[in-house]
Design a protein around this motif. Structure first.
Motif, PDB file in Angstrom:
ATOM      1  N   ALA A  94      -2.321   5.262   1.676  1.00  0.00           N
ATOM      2  CA  ALA A  94      -1.194   5.198   2.608  1.00  0.00           C
ATOM      3  C   ALA A  94      -1.654   4.698   3.963  1.00  0.00           C
ATOM      4  O   ALA A  94      -2.617   5.212   4.517  1.00  0.00           O
ATOM      5  CB  ALA A  94      -0.546   6.573   2.744  1.00  0.00           C
ATOM      6  N   PRO A  95      -0.964   3.683   4.470  1.00  0.00           N
ATOM      7  CA  PRO A  95      -1.324   3.158   5.785  1.00  0.00           C
ATOM      8  C   PRO A  95      -1.065   4.229   6.835  1.00  0.00           C
ATOM      9  O   PRO A  95       0.039   4.750   6.940  1.00  0.00           O
ATOM     10  CB  PRO A  95      -0.359   1.990   5.975  1.00  0.00           C
ATOM     11  CG  PRO A  95       0.265   1.739   4.653  1.00  0.00           C
ATOM     12  CD  PRO A  95       0.200   3.025   3.910  1.00  0.00           C
ATOM     13  N   GLU A 154     -12.981   4.383   3.817  1.00  0.00           N
ATOM     14  CA  GLU A 154     -12.813   5.803   3.502  1.00  0.00           C
ATOM     15  C   GLU A 154     -13.185   6.073   2.050  1.00  0.00           C
ATOM     16  O   GLU A 154     -12.396   5.840   1.163  1.00  0.00           O
ATOM     17  CB  GLU A 154     -11.356   6.192   3.723  1.00  0.00           C
ATOM     18  CG  GLU A 154     -11.201   7.613   4.128  1.00  0.00           C
ATOM     19  CD  GLU A 154      -9.921   7.781   4.919  1.00  0.00           C
ATOM     20  OE1 GLU A 154      -9.502   8.908   5.066  1.00  0.00           O
ATOM     21  OE2 GLU A 154      -9.356   6.774   5.370  1.00  0.00           O
ATOM     22  N   ALA A 200      -1.335   5.575  10.898  1.00  0.00           N
ATOM     23  CA  ALA A 200      -1.429   5.122  12.278  1.00  0.00           C
ATOM     24  C   ALA A 200      -2.762   5.553  12.879  1.00  0.00           C
ATOM     25  O   ALA A 200      -3.350   4.849  13.689  1.00  0.00           O
ATOM     26  CB  ALA A 200      -0.272   5.691  13.087  1.00  0.00           C
ATOM     27  N   LEU A 216      -3.316   9.492  -0.129  1.00  0.00           N
ATOM     28  CA  LEU A 216      -3.446   9.490   1.329  1.00  0.00           C
ATOM     29  C   LEU A 216      -4.370   8.375   1.806  1.00  0.00           C
ATOM     30  O   LEU A 216      -4.137   7.765   2.843  1.00  0.00           O
ATOM     31  CB  LEU A 216      -3.979  10.838   1.812  1.00  0.00           C
ATOM     32  CG  LEU A 216      -2.951  11.967   1.821  1.00  0.00           C
ATOM     33  CD1 LEU A 216      -3.512  13.191   2.515  1.00  0.00           C
ATOM     34  CD2 LEU A 216      -1.685  11.516   2.523  1.00  0.00           C
ATOM     35  N   ILE A 217      -5.424   8.122   1.052  1.00  0.00           N
ATOM     36  CA  ILE A 217      -6.324   7.029   1.418  1.00  0.00           C
ATOM     37  C   ILE A 217      -5.578   5.704   1.392  1.00  0.00           C
ATOM     38  O   ILE A 217      -5.749   4.855   2.252  1.00  0.00           O
ATOM     39  CB  ILE A 217      -7.517   6.958   0.443  1.00  0.00           C
ATOM     40  CG1 ILE A 217      -8.430   8.157   0.663  1.00  0.00           C
ATOM     41  CG2 ILE A 217      -8.305   5.670   0.639  1.00  0.00           C
ATOM     42  CD1 ILE A 217      -9.614   8.184  -0.265  1.00  0.00           C
ATOM     43  N   GLY A 256      -5.600   5.591  11.680  1.00  0.00           N
ATOM     44  CA  GLY A 256      -6.758   4.819  11.306  1.00  0.00           C
ATOM     45  C   GLY A 256      -7.778   5.674  10.598  1.00  0.00           C
ATOM     46  O   GLY A 256      -7.431   6.648   9.932  1.00  0.00           O
ATOM     47  N   PHE A 257      -9.021   5.327  10.791  1.00  0.00           N
ATOM     48  CA  PHE A 257     -10.075   5.977  10.032  1.00  0.00           C
ATOM     49  C   PHE A 257     -10.803   7.001  10.895  1.00  0.00           C
ATOM     50  O   PHE A 257     -11.230   6.729  12.002  1.00  0.00           O
ATOM     51  CB  PHE A 257     -11.056   4.917   9.541  1.00  0.00           C
ATOM     52  CG  PHE A 257     -12.249   5.492   8.862  1.00  0.00           C
ATOM     53  CD1 PHE A 257     -12.092   6.384   7.812  1.00  0.00           C
ATOM     54  CD2 PHE A 257     -13.518   5.170   9.284  1.00  0.00           C
ATOM     55  CE1 PHE A 257     -13.201   6.922   7.186  1.00  0.00           C
ATOM     56  CE2 PHE A 257     -14.618   5.705   8.662  1.00  0.00           C
ATOM     57  CZ  PHE A 257     -14.454   6.584   7.611  1.00  0.00           C
ATOM     58  N   ARG A 276      -2.434  15.574   7.486  1.00  0.00           N
ATOM     59  CA  ARG A 276      -3.188  14.603   6.686  1.00  0.00           C
ATOM     60  C   ARG A 276      -4.679  14.756   6.906  1.00  0.00           C
ATOM     61  O   ARG A 276      -5.461  14.807   5.956  1.00  0.00           O
ATOM     62  CB  ARG A 276      -2.785  13.178   7.069  1.00  0.00           C
ATOM     63  CG  ARG A 276      -1.351  12.837   6.768  1.00  0.00           C
ATOM     64  CD  ARG A 276      -1.020  11.481   7.378  1.00  0.00           C
ATOM     65  NE  ARG A 276      -1.992  10.489   6.970  1.00  0.00           N
ATOM     66  CZ  ARG A 276      -1.702   9.431   6.253  1.00  0.00           C
ATOM     67  NH1 ARG A 276      -0.467   9.232   5.865  1.00  0.00           N
ATOM     68  NH2 ARG A 276      -2.629   8.575   5.918  1.00  0.00           N
ATOM     69  N   ARG A 301       0.834  -1.195   0.000  1.00  0.00           N
ATOM     70  CA  ARG A 301       0.000   0.000   0.000  1.00  0.00           C
ATOM     71  C   ARG A 301       0.867   1.243   0.000  1.00  0.00           C
ATOM     72  O   ARG A 301       0.587   2.215  -0.713  1.00  0.00           O
ATOM     73  CB  ARG A 301      -0.919   0.011   1.230  1.00  0.00           C
ATOM     74  CG  ARG A 301      -2.156  -0.828   1.049  1.00  0.00           C
ATOM     75  CD  ARG A 301      -3.025  -0.821   2.266  1.00  0.00           C
ATOM     76  NE  ARG A 301      -3.532   0.503   2.603  1.00  0.00           N
ATOM     77  CZ  ARG A 301      -4.389   0.729   3.578  1.00  0.00           C
ATOM     78  NH1 ARG A 301      -4.823  -0.279   4.317  1.00  0.00           N
ATOM     79  NH2 ARG A 301      -4.812   1.951   3.825  1.00  0.00           N
ATOM     80  N   SER A 316       0.842   3.981  -2.868  1.00  0.00           N
ATOM     81  CA  SER A 316       0.573   5.356  -2.442  1.00  0.00           C
ATOM     82  C   SER A 316       1.627   6.310  -2.986  1.00  0.00           C
ATOM     83  O   SER A 316       1.310   7.402  -3.466  1.00  0.00           O
ATOM     84  CB  SER A 316       0.542   5.412  -0.918  1.00  0.00           C
ATOM     85  OG  SER A 316       0.515   6.738  -0.477  1.00  0.00           O
TER      86      SER A 316
END
Lengths: 167, 167
Positions: free
Chosen positions: B108-109, A165, B111, B105-106, B113-114, B49, A100, A104
Motif C-alpha cells: 500500500a502506498p 521494505e 504517505a 501494508l508494504i 514513506g519508508f 500502520r 499498488r 494491496s
DNA sequence: GCCTTATATTGGCTGGAAGCCAATGAACGC
DNA sequence: GCGTTCATTGGCTTCCAGCCAATATAAGGC
C-alpha cells in the motif's frame, strides 16, 4: 440514467486514489469530484473498498477493451494474448499508486470475502474470450494461470518502489 | 522499563491482527489486551500502520533468531540460509492473516514513506549475517535478492486464498 | 394530462476510532 | 528532600464511513 452517476463515481474514485492514495481519499472527496451528493456514493456502493475494487475492474475492462479494439480475427491468438497482458502491465506502469493500492486490497484479508460485481465478470469474461482464441482445452484453468501471472508481473513491476521494505 | 510496555503492545498487536485482521483491530483493543492505557500506544508508536510493521519486524527477528539458535559454526552456510528461509515461510504458513496483512501494508502506498525502525534493522542485520557466512562478495545485493525471493515465496504461499480475485 | 410508484438524489445525523494533549505518577540522579 | 526526566493515564477533538429520512425526478398506467 442510473449508470451515469455510477460511472462518474467510479471515475472520480480512480482519479483520486491515483492522486492521493486510498486512505487520503474520502467518500466526500469522491462525491465532490463527481459533482454529486455524498450520500449517493453509499447508495450505489456498500463500502469504500468495494467501490475501489469495482472501479478498478471497470477500468481494467475498459483499458483491455480499447487495447483489443484494433485487432481482428485474422490476427494470431498469440497477438491477442500479448496485447492483453501488455495493456494491464502498461496500466500498472502508468498508474503505479493506483495499481499498488488495488493489489494491496486484494492481499488484505477482508471480512467481506469475495464479491463478484458485474465489472469483474465482464473483465474476466473478456480475458477468457482471448484465451479461447488460442483453442484452450481448459479455459477456466488457463484463466487462473493468466491471472496469477498477471498479478506476479504487476508485483515485479511495482515492488521496486516498495522493496526498500524487506518482507 | 520502557521496553517492557513497548514489547507488550507489539505482542498484543500481532495477536489481535492475526485474529481479527487490521481494520477490525483498534488501538483501544490493543491497549486493553496489553493491559495498558489507550494513550500509551500512541505515545510509543506514531500510527497504527507503523505499529504493525514494527511489531512484524520484531516478530520476524525473534522467529528467525530462535530458528538459527541450534545452528553452530560447523554447520554449512547453506543450512543457515535454508533455515532462515524456512522460518519466514513457516511463519507465513502458520499465520496467513497476519502475513497477508503485513504484505498488504508494504504494498500500500503510504504517505509516511519508508521508516527504518530498530526492529527492522535488527532483522535485516541478522539476515545479512547469514548471507555473510556464504562468503558473499556483495552482501547488500544478496540481501536485496533474498528479500525479494522471500516476498515472492510468501505471496505464492498466501495468494491461493486471494486468487479468487483476479488482478 | 394526472396520479402512482419506483428510483435517484440530497443533506444531515451518529457512532466509532485515531491523533492529540495536559495532568498525574513513578524512578532516578543530586 | 527535590527537581528532572520519563512513563502512563484518561479525556477531548476531529474526522470519516455508514445510515436514514426527506425530497426530487423519472417512468408508467389509465
Amino acid at each position: 440514467m442510473r449508470s451515469r452517476s455510477r460511472a462518474r463515481i467510479m471515475r472520480a474514485t480512480v482519479e483520486l486514489v491515483d492522486e492521493r492514495g486510498f486512505e487520503r481519499t474520502t467518500l466526500g472527496d469522491i462525491a465532490e469530484r463527481a459533482g454529486l451528493a455524498r450520500g449517493l456514493v453509499s447508495y450505489y456502493f456498500p463500502g469504500k473498498r468495494i467501490l475501489l475494487q469495482t472501479s478498478m475492474h471497470r477500468l481494467m475492462h475498459q483499458t483491455l477493451s480499447e487495447a483489443l479494439e484494433p485487432l481482428g480475427d485474422d490476427d494470431p491468438p498469440e497477438l491477442w494474448l500479448a496485447t492483453s497482458i501488455d495493456s494491464v502491465l502498461e496500466l500498472a506502469a502508468r498508474r503505479p499508486t493506483l495499481m499498488r493500492t488495488h493489489l494491496s486490497l486484494i492481499l488484505a484479508p477482508s471480512a467481506e470475502g469475495f464479491i463478484q460485481d458485474v465489472e469483474q465478470k465482464r473483465f474476466g469474461g473478456l480475458l477468457r474470450e482471448v484465451l479461447a482464441r488460442g483453442g484452450a482445452e481448459d479455459p477456466v484453468a488457463d484463466h487462473a494461470v493468466l491471472r496469477s501471472a498477471l498479478m506476479g508481473a504487476c508485483m515485479g513491476l511495482l515492488l521496486p518502489g516498495a522493496e526498500a521494505e524487506p518482507g
